[in-house]
Design a protein around this motif. Structure first.
Motif, PDB file in Angstrom:
ATOM      1  N   GLU A 102       0.816  -1.220   0.000  1.00 22.06           N
ATOM      2  CA  GLU A 102       0.000   0.000   0.000  1.00 22.06           C
ATOM      3  C   GLU A 102       0.845   1.264   0.000  1.00 22.06           C
ATOM      4  OE1 GLU A 102      -2.435  -0.649   3.443  1.00 22.06           O
ATOM      5  OE2 GLU A 102      -3.898  -1.865   2.318  1.00 22.06           O
ATOM      6  N   HIS A 103       2.019   1.239   0.626  1.00 23.88           N
ATOM      7  CA  HIS A 103       2.886   2.412   0.696  1.00 23.88           C
ATOM      8  C   HIS A 103       3.909   2.459  -0.446  1.00 23.88           C
ATOM      9  CE1 HIS A 103       1.274   2.643   4.798  1.00 23.88           C
ATOM     10  NE2 HIS A 103       1.545   3.930   4.694  1.00 23.88           N
ATOM     11  N   GLY A 104       3.826   1.534  -1.381  1.00 21.63           N
ATOM     12  CA  GLY A 104       4.706   1.579  -2.547  1.00 21.63           C
ATOM     13  C   GLY A 104       6.092   1.015  -2.321  1.00 21.63           C
ATOM     14  N   VAL A 105       6.305   0.297  -1.220  1.00 25.85           N
ATOM     15  CA  VAL A 105       7.606  -0.340  -0.993  1.00 25.85           C
ATOM     16  C   VAL A 105       7.780  -1.498  -1.962  1.00 25.85           C
ATOM     17  CG1 VAL A 105       9.038  -1.578   0.680  1.00 25.85           C
ATOM     18  CG2 VAL A 105       7.674   0.374   1.426  1.00 25.85           C
ATOM     19  N   ILE A 106       6.744  -2.333  -2.081  1.00 26.85           N
ATOM     20  CA  ILE A 106       6.741  -3.449  -3.032  1.00 26.85           C
ATOM     21  C   ILE A 106       5.916  -3.012  -4.232  1.00 26.85           C
ATOM     22  CG2 ILE A 106       6.071  -5.838  -3.432  1.00 26.85           C
ATOM     23  CD1 ILE A 106       6.363  -6.274  -0.383  1.00 26.85           C
ATOM     24  N   GLN A 107       6.551  -3.024  -5.404  1.00 27.14           N
ATOM     25  CA  GLN A 107       5.901  -2.563  -6.632  1.00 27.14           C
ATOM     26  C   GLN A 107       6.001  -3.657  -7.691  1.00 27.14           C
ATOM     27  OE1 GLN A 107       8.152   1.001  -7.496  1.00 27.14           O
ATOM     28  NE2 GLN A 107       7.293   2.101  -5.761  1.00 27.14           N
ATOM     29  N   GLY A 108       5.229  -4.730  -7.515  1.00 22.43           N
ATOM     30  CA  GLY A 108       5.268  -5.845  -8.462  1.00 22.43           C
ATOM     31  C   GLY A 108       6.607  -6.553  -8.422  1.00 22.43           C
ATOM     32  N   GLY A 109       7.467  -6.286  -9.415  1.00 17.77           N
ATOM     33  CA  GLY A 109       8.777  -6.913  -9.496  1.00 17.77           C
ATOM     34  C   GLY A 109       9.900  -6.050  -8.959  1.00 17.77           C
ATOM     35  N   LYS A 110       9.591  -5.001  -8.231  1.00 12.95           N
ATOM     36  CA  LYS A 110      10.595  -4.029  -7.779  1.00 12.95           C
ATOM     37  C   LYS A 110      10.362  -3.658  -6.320  1.00 12.95           C
ATOM     38  CE  LYS A 110      13.704  -1.220  -9.795  1.00 12.95           C
ATOM     39  NZ  LYS A 110      14.918  -1.679  -9.198  1.00 12.95           N
ATOM     40  N   LEU A 111      11.464  -3.378  -5.611  1.00 17.32           N
ATOM     41  CA  LEU A 111      11.406  -2.842  -4.256  1.00 17.32           C
ATOM     42  C   LEU A 111      11.851  -1.387  -4.288  1.00 17.32           C
ATOM     43  CD1 LEU A 111      13.049  -5.724  -2.187  1.00 17.32           C
ATOM     44  CD2 LEU A 111      10.668  -4.979  -2.085  1.00 17.32           C
ATOM     45  N   ASN A 112      11.112  -0.525  -3.614  1.00 17.16           N
ATOM     46  CA  ASN A 112      11.511   0.872  -3.475  1.00 17.16           C
ATOM     47  C   ASN A 112      12.337   0.968  -2.195  1.00 17.16           C
ATOM     48  OD1 ASN A 112      11.665   3.621  -2.794  1.00 17.16           O
ATOM     49  ND2 ASN A 112       9.757   4.071  -3.885  1.00 17.16           N
ATOM     50  N   GLU A 113      13.655   0.881  -2.336  1.00 23.25           N
ATOM     51  CA  GLU A 113      14.575   0.858  -1.192  1.00 23.25           C
ATOM     52  C   GLU A 113      14.437   2.106  -0.317  1.00 23.25           C
ATOM     53  OE1 GLU A 113      16.620  -1.708  -0.417  1.00 23.25           O
ATOM     54  OE2 GLU A 113      16.182  -2.894  -2.197  1.00 23.25           O
TER      55      GLU A 113
END
Length: 185
Positions: A102-113
């Motif tokens: 929900e907070h955009g940390v996990i974005q499908g195949g990507k992590l927002n470090e």
């Protein structure tokens, strides 16, 4: 105590109990499932492949007191988690993973470090740095060294929303030597 204060107190206690049971993304873990192991104590290495919604192998067998090195590789197209815990720990942890999506940390195949360092309050972050768990983007590899000190109902699982429900979990089975060792102790 009025109803609103009672509700706030109950919610706070519930969140504290959930965090304790599931471990926190700040380094906690439940001792009932074992503890981080030492590389010098490793008796064997288990290769674990994470595919989109299943693990290979689907189950592992361990002995109480055994220290295992897990070499985990994400061979899927999505971010996946390998987390050792009890079914109750996984259920509680799913709320944290839902928050990460929900907070955009996990974005499908990507992590927002950058988002992983976000303060969730009470000194907790979304770093996902517990010693019994790894969170990997496609193609990434990491290891966990774990000592299975207690014989309990355990599994490994991916708690990203929808992944566990679609079958991304496996059993941790204790072999009969665990029973013999326990009776000798």
């Amino acid at each position: 105590m009025n109803a609103s204060k009672l509700f706030v107190a109950a919610a706070a206690m519930s969140m504290t109990a959930t965090t304790f049971a599931a471990g926190s993304h700040g380094g906690g873990h439940g001792s009932s499932i074992g503890e981080p192991g030492n590389a010098g104590d490793v008796s064997r290495t288990i290769q674990v492949e994470m595919h989109d919604n299943y693990y290979e192998p689907e189950a592992i067998e361990v002995t109480r007191g055994e220290t295992v090195r897990f070499m985990i590789e994400n061979k899927g197209r999505l971010v996946h988690e390998f987390n050792i815990g009890t079914p109750d720990m996984h259920e509680a942890h799913r709320d944290e993973m839902k928050m990460m999506v929900e907070h955009g940390v996990i974005q499908g195949g990507k992590l927002n470090e950058d988002m992983m360092n976000m303060d969730m309050g009470n000194g907790h972050t979304m770093k996902h740095d517990d010693p019994n768990s790894v969170l990997l983007e496609p193609g990434q590899k990491k290891e966990i060294i774990w000592t299975f000190s207690s014989k309990t109902n355990m599994e490994f699982a991916c708690n990203i929303p929808g992944h566990y429900q679609s079958g991304m979990y496996g059993d941790v089975n204790f072999d009969s030597r665990s029973d013999m060792q326990a009776s000798a102790d």
